[in-house]
Motif scaffolding. Structure first.
Motif, PDB file in Angstrom:
ATOM      1  N   ASN A  33       0.821  -1.224   0.000  1.00  0.00           N
ATOM      2  CA  ASN A  33       0.000   0.000   0.000  1.00  0.00           C
ATOM      3  C   ASN A  33       0.853   1.272   0.000  1.00  0.00           C
ATOM      4  OD1 ASN A  33      -1.961  -1.895   0.522  1.00  0.00           O
ATOM      5  ND2 ASN A  33      -2.393  -1.189   2.608  1.00  0.00           N
ATOM      6  N   VAL A  34       0.316   2.288  -0.638  1.00  0.00           N
ATOM      7  CA  VAL A  34       0.813   3.654  -0.455  1.00  0.00           C
ATOM      8  C   VAL A  34       0.065   4.232   0.755  1.00  0.00           C
ATOM      9  CG1 VAL A  34       0.797   5.982  -1.459  1.00  0.00           C
ATOM     10  CG2 VAL A  34       1.402   3.993  -2.881  1.00  0.00           C
ATOM     11  N   GLY A  35       0.765   4.966   1.601  1.00  0.00           N
ATOM     12  CA  GLY A  35       0.159   5.521   2.817  1.00  0.00           C
ATOM     13  C   GLY A  35      -0.653   6.772   2.531  1.00  0.00           C
ATOM     14  N   ASP A  36      -0.843   7.595   3.560  1.00  0.00           N
ATOM     15  CA  ASP A  36      -1.652   8.816   3.411  1.00  0.00           C
ATOM     16  C   ASP A  36      -0.920   9.854   2.566  1.00  0.00           C
ATOM     17  OD1 ASP A  36      -3.956   8.159   4.989  1.00  0.00           O
ATOM     18  OD2 ASP A  36      -2.626   8.202   6.734  1.00  0.00           O
ATOM     19  N   VAL A  37      -1.440  10.103   1.393  1.00  0.00           N
ATOM     20  CA  VAL A  37      -0.903  11.154   0.522  1.00  0.00           C
ATOM     21  C   VAL A  37      -2.101  11.936  -0.024  1.00  0.00           C
ATOM     22  CG1 VAL A  37       1.254  10.036  -0.193  1.00  0.00           C
ATOM     23  CG2 VAL A  37      -0.849   9.536  -1.439  1.00  0.00           C
ATOM     24  N   ALA A  38      -1.881  13.198  -0.340  1.00  0.00           N
ATOM     25  CA  ALA A  38      -2.980  14.033  -0.831  1.00  0.00           C
ATOM     26  C   ALA A  38      -3.358  13.638  -2.254  1.00  0.00           C
ATOM     27  CB  ALA A  38      -2.564  15.500  -0.787  1.00  0.00           C
TER      28      ALA A  38
END
Ligand SMILES: [Zn+2]
Length: 218
Positions: free
Chosen positions: A149-154
């Motif tokens: 997964n990619v984490g919290d990004v805008a």
């Protein structure tokens, strides 16, 4: 194939994988110096081929000594009178990075699909790394390589693009090590040689996420 992309987005809307103006898709043929991308702010369940944006890819040799690397840029081209008044999807950095070199699809077509499938996002919200669950389900991992997964990004940020490229293990020749990557709290990005093939990666992962969440064991 633009018509097929419209059908894919209509199907995604019916499945509640996007709301009206969400989701974006791009497509490039290996022998062309441009790609097509869905426009921003348009209702995707009624998208038409003449609304797509045509984006030219510029590749220049890096003048830096010894690197041999290329510099890339892009430019919007006018395609139809209708699309001239539209903007490309805000996620264009994500698509451009994947489309600028063809890599594994050198002699073919590359389609990049980004949508917001319910159970994939729910699984990531519950703390599940989508890469880890794919190992336990052969009907998923036989056909679909799932990235971490990619984490919290805008949304619509360069960071989202960079993180997705990194997790897909995109190299300078355009090769990728995975077919799909999840972005926490947001959605997924899938890549393949046709709109429906890319879509099937999402469908397969969504099905397994639903099963895992139903089991309560994760
Ligand atoms: Zn999105």
């Amino acid at each position: 194939m633009l018509e097929t992309i419209c059908e894919v987005l209509e199907d995604a809307y019916k499945r509640n994988w996007i709301t009206s103006r969400d989701g974006n898709v791009s497509i490039r043929h290996h022998d062309r110096d441009h790609f097509y991308i869905t426009p921003s702010g348009v209702r995707k369940q009624t998208l038409q081929p003449d609304q797509f944006k045509k984006i030219k890819i510029w590749r220049t040799i890096n003048s830096g000594v010894g690197t041999g690397a290329f510099n890339y840029n892009y430019e919007e081209l006018e395609y139809t009178d209708i699309s001239a008044n539209l903007k490309p999807s805000g996620e264009i950095p994500l698509h451009f990075g994947l489309q600028r070199e063809m890599g594994q699809h050198k002699n073919d077509v590359r389609v990049v699909v980004h949508v917001h499938p319910t159970y994939c996002i729910a699984a990531m919200h519950a703390g599940i790394d989508l890469n880890s669950i794919s190992k336990a389900f052969p009907e998923l991992n036989r056909y679909t390589r799932v990235a971490h997964n990619v984490g919290d990004v805008a949304p619509i940020s360069q960071e989202l693009a960079d993180q997705c490229h990194h997790h897909l293990e995109l190299d300078k020749d355009g090769n990728i090590a995975y077919d799909i990557v999840g972005i926490k709290g947001h959605g997924v990005v899938a890549i393949d040689t046709s709109p429906w093939r890319a879509y099937e990666h999402i469908e397969r992962l969504e099905h397994i996420c639903r099963i895992v969440l139903a089991s309560g064991k994760y």
